[in-house]
Design an enzyme around this catalytic site. Structure first.
Site: not given
Length: 342
Positions: A146-148, A151
């Protein structure tokens, strides 16, 4: 090799189309959409130079005409289709959350969808390539992070592995542009709702929490629980994550620098910024993740900042990176371009 995209009319699908066009070893295969059919240019005028159409899903035909299949679908879709494709020997890279958690009951609790069968969940490899690249090279099902979590984990895992922070004190403050919510029509995403506004959401529990905790726990060698609060900011792209945790073992700022440099010295898409704080604008349109760190000597708090483009390193760019690893191509293939500026 021909690459099909299922869910090609979403933001992640559109980015995959853009990237595959310029990839030295891939060409666009079947473009599947269950919501819209017809010419690509009608849905995405910026792609009007592509003489292609969106089609419905026909599994046998899809497998006969394509070598690699990306799924850029909402949660609950890939869990049904991926096993059908994998049974036919296809390499599948799933951009949804359907194969990121190894226990069906956890997926169902956090996503509220029917999970994939447990035996298929166990076969999926988590595609955070800077940490699990060797496993990606052998995988048939690659679960794109996932994007979160991308990061967050890229910034957090080196410190957990080195035991530089107290794992019981982790606080993650995350901010994302509106494209992270997808292309579907939602009242909360209207211009008048988003513009000049900063909105926290899912404070009571975001579906990316168990994904972060699963792989943080794996690397740390102990159970990890985090406080994670996401926010929506009025911009199209980008994620900025700020992580707070108590320092352990009296680590210095130079020690943290060495930890990050040792782990990421060969990572093509990690840019270590040290005392230059990352900004979303500095990674926009690219597959880079910019990471910086700081120690507040007054409070003994470690502060780590991480910036990515949520549609690139947080989705389509990372999916291409995983495809490159899996198929034995240079990891940077099709991704060697600078961020957009301004």
């Amino acid at each position: 090799m021909k690459a099909a995209i299922i869910g090609a009319t979403g933001y992640g699908g559109a980015e995959l189309i853009r990237l595959i066009q310029h990839h030295p070893y891939l060409e666009l295969g079947t473009l599947v959409s269950t919501s819209q059919t017809g010419p690509v240019a009608r849905v995405y005028p910026h792609l009007s130079h592509i003489d292609r159409s969106f089609e419905g899903l026909h599994v046998d035909e899809l497998c006969a005409n394509n070598d690699l299949i990306f799924l850029a679908t909402p949660p609950g879709v890939s869990s049904e289709w991926t096993p059908l494709l994998a049974e036919r020997g296809k390499i599948v890279i799933d951009l949804s959350g359907d194969f990121r958690l190894d226990r069906p009951e956890v997926y169902q609790a956090w996503y509220g969808k029917q999970p994939a069968p447990a035996n298929w969940l166990r076969r999926a490899v988590y595609g955070l390539s800077e940490w699990f690249g060797e496993e990606v090279k052998e995988a048939q099902i690659i679960s794109n992070p996932g994007c979160y979590p991308t990061a967050t984990l890229l910034a957090l895992l080196p410190l957990l592995q080195a035991k530089a922070i107290d794992p019981s004190t982790i606080i993650i403050d995350a901010k994302s542009g509106v494209s992270g919510a997808g292309r579907g029509l939602k009242q909360a995403m209207l211009f008048g709702e988003v513009n000049e506004n900063l909105r926290p959401y899912k404070v009571d529990g975001h579906q990316h929490i168990p994904e972060i905790e699963r792989f943080a726990s794996f690397v740390a060698g102990q159970e990890i629980r985090v406080n994670f609060v996401p926010h929506l900011v009025p911009m199209n792209r980008g994620i900025l994550v700020t992580i707070y945790a108590k320092r352990m073992n009296n680590y210095s700022i130079d020690d943290l620098s060495e930890i990050y440099q040792n782990h990421y010295q060969k990572a093509s898409f990690i840019r270590l910024r040290q005392q230059e704080w990352p900004e979303t604008k500095q990674v926009q349109g690219s597959n880079y993740c910019d990471i910086a760190w700081h120690i507040d000597e007054r409070t003994h708090q470690v502060i780590v900042l991480s910036a990515i483009d949520n549609l690139m390193k947080g989705a389509a760019g990372q999916a291409i990176q995983n495809a490159n690893l899996r198929l034995g191509w240079p990891e940077e293939s099709g991704l060697t371009f600078s961020p957009l500026f301004p």
